[in-house]
Scaffold this motif. Structure first.
Motif, PDB file in Angstrom:
ATOM      1  N   ASN A 714     -20.108 -69.547 -51.894  1.00  9.34           N
ATOM      2  CA  ASN A 714     -19.309 -68.384 -52.314  1.00  9.34           C
ATOM      3  C   ASN A 714     -18.049 -68.238 -51.472  1.00  9.34           C
ATOM      4  N   GLU A 715     -18.208 -68.408 -50.152  1.00 11.40           N
ATOM      5  CA  GLU A 715     -17.039 -68.252 -49.277  1.00 11.40           C
ATOM      6  C   GLU A 715     -15.982 -69.300 -49.601  1.00 11.40           C
ATOM      7  N   MET A 716     -16.464 -70.535 -49.759  1.00 14.39           N
ATOM      8  CA  MET A 716     -15.516 -71.605 -50.025  1.00 14.39           C
ATOM      9  C   MET A 716     -14.766 -71.346 -51.336  1.00 14.39           C
ATOM     10  N   ARG A 717     -15.511 -70.836 -52.309  1.00 14.05           N
ATOM     11  CA  ARG A 717     -14.867 -70.531 -53.586  1.00 14.05           C
ATOM     12  C   ARG A 717     -13.843 -69.423 -53.441  1.00 14.05           C
ATOM     13  N   SER A 718     -14.232 -68.369 -52.708  1.00  8.74           N
ATOM     14  CA  SER A 718     -13.304 -67.227 -52.653  1.00  8.74           C
ATOM     15  C   SER A 718     -12.097 -67.563 -51.784  1.00  8.74           C
ATOM     16  N   GLN A 719     -12.248 -68.529 -50.897  1.00 10.31           N
ATOM     17  CA  GLN A 719     -11.082 -68.920 -50.088  1.00 10.31           C
ATOM     18  C   GLN A 719     -10.221 -69.955 -50.807  1.00 10.31           C
ATOM     19  N   GLY A 720     -10.617 -70.327 -51.991  1.00 11.63           N
ATOM     20  CA  GLY A 720      -9.836 -71.303 -52.751  1.00 11.63           C
ATOM     21  C   GLY A 720     -10.258 -72.725 -52.426  1.00 11.63           C
ATOM     22  N   TYR A 721     -11.337 -73.128 -53.038  1.00 13.04           N
ATOM     23  CA  TYR A 721     -11.885 -74.475 -52.807  1.00 13.04           C
ATOM     24  C   TYR A 721     -10.948 -75.535 -53.382  1.00 13.04           C
ATOM     25  N   ASN A 722     -10.633 -76.517 -52.569  1.00  9.59           N
ATOM     26  CA  ASN A 722      -9.758 -77.588 -53.042  1.00  9.59           C
ATOM     27  C   ASN A 722     -10.478 -78.929 -52.966  1.00  9.59           C
ATOM     28  N   PRO A 723     -11.052 -79.363 -54.082  1.00 15.02           N
ATOM     29  CA  PRO A 723     -11.825 -80.614 -54.056  1.00 15.02           C
ATOM     30  C   PRO A 723     -10.980 -81.820 -53.650  1.00 15.02           C
ATOM     31  N   ARG A 724      -9.687 -81.754 -53.920  1.00 13.21           N
ATOM     32  CA  ARG A 724      -8.825 -82.900 -53.588  1.00 13.21           C
ATOM     33  C   ARG A 724      -8.835 -83.225 -52.102  1.00 13.21           C
ATOM     34  N   LEU A 725      -8.964 -82.185 -51.277  1.00 10.35           N
ATOM     35  CA  LEU A 725      -8.989 -82.430 -49.832  1.00 10.35           C
ATOM     36  C   LEU A 725     -10.117 -83.382 -49.473  1.00 10.35           C
ATOM     37  N   VAL A 756     -14.754 -87.267 -66.427  1.00  7.98           N
ATOM     38  CA  VAL A 756     -15.735 -86.920 -65.403  1.00  7.98           C
ATOM     39  C   VAL A 756     -15.007 -86.711 -64.077  1.00  7.98           C
ATOM     40  N   VAL A 757     -14.131 -87.627 -63.756  1.00 11.21           N
ATOM     41  CA  VAL A 757     -13.405 -87.531 -62.494  1.00 11.21           C
ATOM     42  C   VAL A 757     -12.434 -86.347 -62.536  1.00 11.21           C
ATOM     43  N   GLU A 758     -11.816 -86.164 -63.692  1.00  7.87           N
ATOM     44  CA  GLU A 758     -10.914 -85.017 -63.870  1.00  7.87           C
ATOM     45  C   GLU A 758     -11.623 -83.697 -63.562  1.00  7.87           C
ATOM     46  N   SER A 759     -12.845 -83.576 -64.061  1.00 12.19           N
ATOM     47  CA  SER A 759     -13.562 -82.311 -63.868  1.00 12.19           C
ATOM     48  C   SER A 759     -13.742 -82.039 -62.367  1.00 12.19           C
ATOM     49  N   LEU A 760     -13.825 -83.094 -61.596  1.00  6.20           N
ATOM     50  CA  LEU A 760     -13.996 -82.921 -60.153  1.00  6.20           C
ATOM     51  C   LEU A 760     -12.654 -82.650 -59.468  1.00  6.20           C
ATOM     52  N   LEU A 761     -11.664 -83.480 -59.777  1.00  5.67           N
ATOM     53  CA  LEU A 761     -10.416 -83.423 -59.015  1.00  5.67           C
ATOM     54  C   LEU A 761      -9.425 -82.393 -59.555  1.00  5.67           C
ATOM     55  N   ASN A 762      -9.377 -82.253 -60.866  1.00  2.00           N
ATOM     56  CA  ASN A 762      -8.321 -81.407 -61.432  1.00  2.00           C
ATOM     57  C   ASN A 762      -8.814 -80.136 -62.100  1.00  2.00           C
ATOM     58  N   HIS A 763     -10.113 -80.020 -62.272  1.00  4.17           N
ATOM     59  CA  HIS A 763     -10.603 -78.796 -62.908  1.00  4.17           C
ATOM     60  C   HIS A 763     -11.524 -78.011 -61.996  1.00  4.17           C
ATOM     61  N   GLY A 764     -11.284 -78.154 -60.722  1.00  7.23           N
ATOM     62  CA  GLY A 764     -11.905 -77.238 -59.773  1.00  7.23           C
ATOM     63  C   GLY A 764     -13.294 -77.600 -59.269  1.00  7.23           C
ATOM     64  N   ARG A 766     -16.405 -77.194 -60.286  1.00  2.00           N
ATOM     65  CA  ARG A 766     -17.134 -75.925 -60.271  1.00  2.00           C
ATOM     66  C   ARG A 766     -18.466 -76.021 -59.515  1.00  2.00           C
ATOM     67  N   TYR A 767     -19.062 -77.192 -59.478  1.00  2.00           N
ATOM     68  CA  TYR A 767     -20.398 -77.312 -58.869  1.00  2.00           C
ATOM     69  C   TYR A 767     -20.354 -77.945 -57.486  1.00  2.00           C
ATOM     70  N   MET A 768     -19.168 -78.012 -56.894  1.00  2.00           N
ATOM     71  CA  MET A 768     -18.984 -78.416 -55.491  1.00  2.00           C
ATOM     72  C   MET A 768     -19.583 -79.789 -55.183  1.00  2.00           C
ATOM     73  N   VAL A 769     -19.440 -80.690 -56.096  1.00  2.00           N
ATOM     74  CA  VAL A 769     -19.979 -82.036 -55.898  1.00  2.00           C
ATOM     75  C   VAL A 769     -19.280 -82.707 -54.708  1.00  2.00           C
ATOM     76  N   LEU A 770     -17.981 -82.598 -54.673  1.00  2.00           N
ATOM     77  CA  LEU A 770     -17.258 -83.295 -53.617  1.00  2.00           C
ATOM     78  C   LEU A 770     -17.498 -82.647 -52.256  1.00  2.00           C
ATOM     79  N   ALA A 771     -17.630 -81.322 -52.254  1.00  2.00           N
ATOM     80  CA  ALA A 771     -17.865 -80.633 -50.983  1.00  2.00           C
ATOM     81  C   ALA A 771     -19.185 -81.078 -50.346  1.00  2.00           C
ATOM     82  N   ASP A 772     -20.170 -81.407 -51.178  1.00  2.00           N
ATOM     83  CA  ASP A 772     -21.487 -81.786 -50.640  1.00  2.00           C
ATOM     84  C   ASP A 772     -21.676 -83.293 -50.513  1.00  2.00           C
ATOM     85  N   PHE A 773     -20.722 -84.072 -50.968  1.00  2.00           N
ATOM     86  CA  PHE A 773     -20.935 -85.526 -51.018  1.00  2.00           C
ATOM     87  C   PHE A 773     -21.289 -86.097 -49.650  1.00  2.00           C
TER      88      PHE A 773
END
Ligand code: 475
Length: 826
Positions: A714-725, A756-764, A766-773
C-alpha cells in the motif's frame, strides 16, 4: 491391465443376501448391473461396474441419511443452511468408501469380479460445479459438518454444465463444454415430484386488504420450477449422512395446457427451453462476477427454492415466526445468495403479514455472511434497472432496508455526512447499482473473513465504515481443508505411514499429527517418509509422460504452481524466475545445480485476456526450455491441462515446493497452500492470507516467505510505484523481460507476448511483480540449497505435516458452529 470387457466369468445373477460384507457388496453390484443399468452380469465393462458400485453405495448412504434426518427431526435441533452458488465435491467413490469403512470390501468384491479398485475409481468423472477456492471450501465444510454430526444442509444449483473442460492446444487454453451428466447420475436422487415455483419479472401491485393493511403482490410473474436433486455427504465412519440439495430448473409450462391449446406447440417448447436455461451452466468467472441477467436469475432461483424449503420445514413445527432464528441459521457463502435477505423479508411481510420491524428482527438474527475476496472487481454489484425488472418487489424491499439503515447511520454519525453515500446499499452516481456486500452486511448478524490477515483487512479498509457501525458483527474464521480427502484419500501411503506410527485418530482430530514430531529424528521414519514421497513423484512423472509426452526426473525438485489463473496469483512472477534460471544455465553451465521440474496447472476465465495470455507464455517457455539440449535434465516445465479436484489429488502428494506467491493483501486465505503443506510440501510464499498462519504454525524456518508485506504494498503504491526502476536496476530481470518482449519464446510471432511485458513496465504493474522479483529469486535459491540437503528437507517436510493440525476444516467448522451458528452435533 484389465481390458474393457474383462468381467469375471464366474459372475452370476444376483442371489440371496450373503453375510460377508465383501460378498454382499458384490451381490449388490451385480444386482445393479442387471436391474438398474440393464447390463449383462457376465461381461460388465469397467464403467458399468463403477456405476453399479456407486449405486450400491448410494443404497447404503440413503439409509443412513434417512436415519440422520430422523435424528435431527426428533431432537428438534437448530439447523444450518449453507447456501452457495458453487460446490466442488470432486470424485465421490473413494471418499464414500473410506467414510463408510468399505474400502477393503470393495477391493475384494471387485477383485472377485476381475477388476481393480483403482481402475474402477478412475472411471469417475467429477462434478465441476464450482470455479475454485470458494466452491471447494464449501465441499470441505460439508464433509466436516457431516463428520461433526451437525444438523446441516448444503444448498446449491444443479448446473447441467459445470466449469469448462480445459484443453491446451498449441499452447493455448481452449474451452470445451463439461457435460458431466453424460454418463447419467449414480450418486444422486432426482426428486421429480418435489418442486417449488420460483417467480420473477412481473409488476408489483399495491392494494389495501379488508383489515386496512397495505399489501404487495407480484402480478404477471414468470414462473419456473425448481426440482431438488440430492447428493449425500457421509461423515467419517459415524453413520451420519448430510445432503447437498441442488436445484435444477424445470419448466412450469407442462402444467399450462393453454399454451398447447393456442396451437403454438413449438413456441411452447421454446419457452420450456428458455426456462430450463437457468440451471444450464456455471459462470466460469472466478473473483470477477459477470453482470448478466441470467446470473442474477440463477442467484434468485437458488435462494427462492431454498427459502421455500426452509420455511416448509419450519412451518411443520407449528411455532411462532419469532422462533425462526432460534431454530435456523442461513449461511451465505459470499454475496452470491444475498438476495435471500430481501426474499425472507418478502415472505414474512407480504405473505405472513408480520410487521416490518418484526420481520427485520428475525432476518438479521438468521443470516450470516462470509466474504472471500477483497479484489474490488469481485465485489458484486447489480444495475438497479436490471434488478427492478427481474425482481421488482425485492428492489422495493432493499430500498426500504436502506432507508431505515441510513436513518440509523445518520443518527449514529451526525458529523460524518459522507458516510451515508459510502455505506448505502445503492450506489448513486451516473448509474445506480445495488451493492450486494452492503446488503449482506446490513442483513446479517455475523460477517467473517477467511484468514486472520484477511479479516483484519476487512475491518481496516474494505468494510471499515461497517466495522464502525457494527463492530460486534465482524469476526474471523480461518479456512480449513478436510484431512479425509486431502491426506487419507489422495495420499493413502503417507496416510498409512502416519497411522502406523500414531494411530488413526488424526483422521477426525488433525491436531494429533503433532505426535509425529518425536519421529522426525528417527532415521527409519525419515527413510520411509521420503520413500513414500518419491513413489508419489514417480507416479506423477508417469502421468506427465502419458499426458504431455515429457520425461521428468522423479528425483528433481517438483516445484508446483496450480490454482486458477489470475494476475494477483502471479504465475507470471514464477515464470520470470524460470526464465532467469534458464538464462543462468545457458550463460554459466554449472551455476544451477538442483534439477527442477516446474509444474503449472489452472484455468483462466474464458474472457480474461491477460490470464489466458500468461498460460500461453508458460507453454511457450516450456517448449523452448524442454527442447533446448543445453538444459537437459536440469530444468523441465510442464503445464498439465484441466486442473480440477481429480488432478489436484494426483499432484499434491508429489510436490516438493508449493508456490503461494500472491501479491500481499490480495489472497483472502488460500486453501491449496494448506493441502500442500499437509502432504509435506514446503511453501514458498508471500505474507498473505493463510500463508501467515501456516508460518506461525510450522515455524519460519520450515517455509520460505518473501516479498513485500501488505502495508508495504500500500505504501509503495501511494508513494507512486515505478516498476521501471526495478527493471533498470536489475540486469537479470531486464534480460528476462527483454527476451519475452523481443519474441525469444515466440520466434514466429515476435510481438506475441509484448502485452505481458507492457502490463508490467508501462501499465503500472498492478500486482507488483517487479517489486517482488529479486526477493523471490533469493528465496528460490534458499529453497534449492535446502533441497540439496535431503535429510534436512525431509525434516522440514515432516514438520510441515505434523504442525498442520490447525488447518483442518473440522476445526474451522467447529468454530463456525460454536461462534456463529450456535449449533452442536446430534
Ligand atoms: C479466495 N470467488 C481464496 C477461497 O475462502 C480463499 C467471487 C466472485 C465471483 C465468483 N467467484 C468468486 C471467490 O471470491 C473465491 O473463490 N475466493 C477464494 O475463496 C475460500 O481461500 O483466497 O480467493
Amino acid at each position: 491391465m484389465t481390458s474393457q470387457n474383462s468381467g469375471n466369468r464366474k459372475s452370476r445373477l444376483p442371489e440371496a443376501p450373503a453375510t460377508r460384507p465383501a460378498e454382499s457388496l458384490k451381490q449388490d453390484i451385480l444386482r445393479h448391473v442387471l436391474y438398474s443399468l440393464g447390463r449383462d452380469t457376465e461381461r460388465p465393462d469397467r464403467q458399468t461396474v463403477f456405476r453399479a458400485l456407486a449405486l450400491s453405495l448410494r443404497d447404503r448412504l440413503v439409509e443412513k441419511w434417512i436415519a440422520s434426518q430422523r435424528d435431527i427431526y426428533s431432537r428438534s435441533s437448530k439447523r444450518v443452511y449453507y447456501l452457495s452458488l458453487e460446490f466442488l465435491p470432486g470424485p465421490f467413490l473413494r471418499e464414500n468408501l473410506i467414510a463408510l469403512g468399505l474400502e477393503n470390501e470393495a477391493r475384494e468384491a471387485l477383485t472377485d469380479m476381475g477388476f481393480g479398485l483403482d481402475d474402477v475409481a478412475d472411471e469417475e468423472y467429477e462434478p465441476g460445479l464450482g470455479n475454485g477456492g470458494l466452491g471447494r471450501l464449501a465441499s470441505c465444510y460439508l464433509d466436516s459438518m457431516a463428520t461433526l454430526r451437525l444438523p446441516a444442509y448444503g444448498y446449491g444449483i444443479h448446473y447441467a454444465y459445470g466449469i469448462f473442460y480445459q484443453l491446451i492446444k498449441e499452447g493455448r487454453q481452449v474451452e470445451r463444454a463439461d457435460n458431466w451428466l453424460r454418463g447419467g447420475t449414480h450418486w444422486e436422487f432426482e426428486r421429480s415430484h418435489y418442486v417449488h415455483p420460483v417467480r420473477f419479472y412481473g409488476q408489483v401491485r399495491e392494494w389495501v386488504d379488508e383489515q386496512g393493511r397495505l399489501r404487495h403482490s407480484l402480478e404477471n410473474a414468470t414462473t419456473v420450477m425448481a426440482m431438488a436433486c440430492d447428493m449425500f455427504i457421509p461423515g467419517h465412519k459415524n453413520d451420519y449422512v448430510l445432503n447437498m440439495r441442488l436445484w435444477a430448473a424445470k419448466t412450469s409450462r407442462e402444467f399450462e395446457f393453454s399454451f398447447f391449446n393456442t396451437g403454438d406447440y413449438i413456441g411452447a417448447v421454446e419457452e420450456k427451453i428458455r426456462d430450463e436455461n437457468i440451471s444450464m451452466v456455471l459462470y466460469p468467472n472466478d473473483e470477477a462476477p459477470e453482470g448478466k441477467e441470467l446470473r442474477l436469475k440463477q442467484q434468485f432461483f437458488l435462494v427462492s427454492a431454498t427459502i421455500q424449503d426452509i420455511v416448509r420445514r419450519f412451518r411443520k413445527k407449528g411455532i411462532a415466526w419469532d422462533q425462526l432464528p432460534r431454530k435456523n441459521v442461513i449461511h451465505l457463502n459470499e454475496t452470491h445468495p444475498a438476495v435471500a435477505i430481501p426474499e425472507l423479508m418478502r415472505i414474512l411481510v407480504d405473505e405472513e403479514l408480520l410487521t416490518w420491524e418484526e420481520a427485520w428482527y428475525i432476518c438479521v438474527r438468521t443470516f450470516a455472511y462470509t466474504n472471500h475476496t477483497v479484489l474490488p472487481e469481485a465485489l458484486e454489484v447489480w444495475p438497479e434497472d436490471l434488478f427492478r425488472r427481474l425482481l421488482p418487489r425485492h428492489l422495493q424491499i432493499i430500498h426500504e432496508i436502506n432507508r431505515r439503515f441510513l436513518h440509523d447511520v445518520r443518527r449514529q454519525f451526525p458529523n460524518d455526512p459522507n458516510i451515508l453515500g459510502r455505506v448505502s446499499l445503492v450506489h448513486e452516481g451516473e448509474s445506480r447499482w445495488v451493492r450486494m456486500s452492503h446488503l449482506a452486511i446490513v442483513g446479517s448478524f455475523s460477517v467473517n473473513g477467511v484468514s486472520a490477515h484477511h479479516s483484519e483487512i476487512l475491518k481496516e479498509s474494505v468494510f471499515h465504515d461497517f466495522y464502525k457501525i457494527f463492530p460486534e458483527r465482524f469476526n474471523n474464521k480461518t479456512n480449513g481443508i478436510t484431512p479425509r480427502r486431502w491426506l487419507r484419500q489422495c495420499n493413502p501411503t503417507l496416510a498409512w505411514l502416519i497411522t502406523e506410527h500414531i494411530g488413526p485418530e488424526w483422521l477426525t482430530d488433525l491436531a494429533q499429527l503433532k505426535k509425529l514430531e518425536p519421529y522426525v529424528n528417527s532415521e527409519g521414519f525419515h527413510r520411509a517418509w521420503m520413500e513414500v514421497r518419491l513413489r508419489n513423484k514417480h507416479k506423477l512423472a508417469e502421468y506427465i509422460r502419458d499426458k504431455n509426452g515429457i520425461t521428468v526426473m522423479p528425483e528433481s525438485l517438483f516445484d508446483v504452481h496450480v490454482k486458477r489463473f489470475h494476475e494477483y496469483k502471479r504465475q507470471l512472477l514464477n515464470v520470470l524466475h524460470v526464465i532467469a534460471l534458464y538464462n543462468r544455465i545457458r550463460s554459466s553451465p554449472g551455476s544451477v545445480t538442483v534439477p527442477r521440474t516446474y509444474i503449472f496447472g489452472g484455468k483462466a476465465a474464458p474472457g480474461y485476456y491477460m490470464a489466458k495470455h500468461i498460460i500461453r507464455l508458460i507453454n511457450s517457455v516450456a517448449y523452448t526450455i524442454n527442447t533446448d539440449p543445453r538444459v537437459g535434465d536440469l530444468l523441465k516445465v510442464v503445464f498439465l491441462q484441466n486442473y480440477c479436484v481429480t488432478l489436484a489429488e494426483r499432484i499434491i502428494p508429489a510436490t516438493d515446493l508449493s508456490e503461494q506467491i500472491s501479491t500481499a493483501g490480495m489472497e483472502a486465505s488460500g486453501t491449496g497452500n494448506m493441502k500442500f503443506a499437509l502432504n509435506g510440501a514446503i511453501t514458498i510464499g508471500t505474507h498473505d492470507g493463510a500463508n501467515i498462519e501456516i508460518m506461525e504454525h510450522v515455524g519460519n524456518e520450515n517455509l520460505f516467505l518473501f516479498g513485500l508485506l501488505s502495508h508495504e504494498v500500500n505504501e509503495m503504491r501511494s508513494q507512486g510505484y515505478n516498476p521501471r526502476l526495478f527493471y533498470e536496476r536489475d540486469s537479470e530481470l531486464r534480460e528476462v523481460l527483454d527476451m519475452i518482449a523481443g519474441g525469444f519464446f515466440s520466434p514466429s510471432e515476435p510481438h506475441l507476448f509484448r502485452d505481458v511485458v507492457e502490463s508490467l513496465l508501462n501499465h503500472g504493474d498492478r500486482y507488483m511483480v517487479l517489486a517482488d522479483f529479486r526477493s523471490y529469486v533469493y528465496r528460490q535459491q534458499d529453497a534449492a540449497n535446502a533441497f540439496m540437503d535431503q535429510a534436512a528437507w525431509a525434516r522440514m517436510s515432516m514438520l510441515n505435516t505434523s504442525r498442520m493440525g490447525f488447518f483442518s476444516s473440522d476445526r474451522a467448522v467447529d468454530e463456525y458452529a460454536k461462534d456463529i451458528w450456535g449449533v452442536s452435533g446430534v
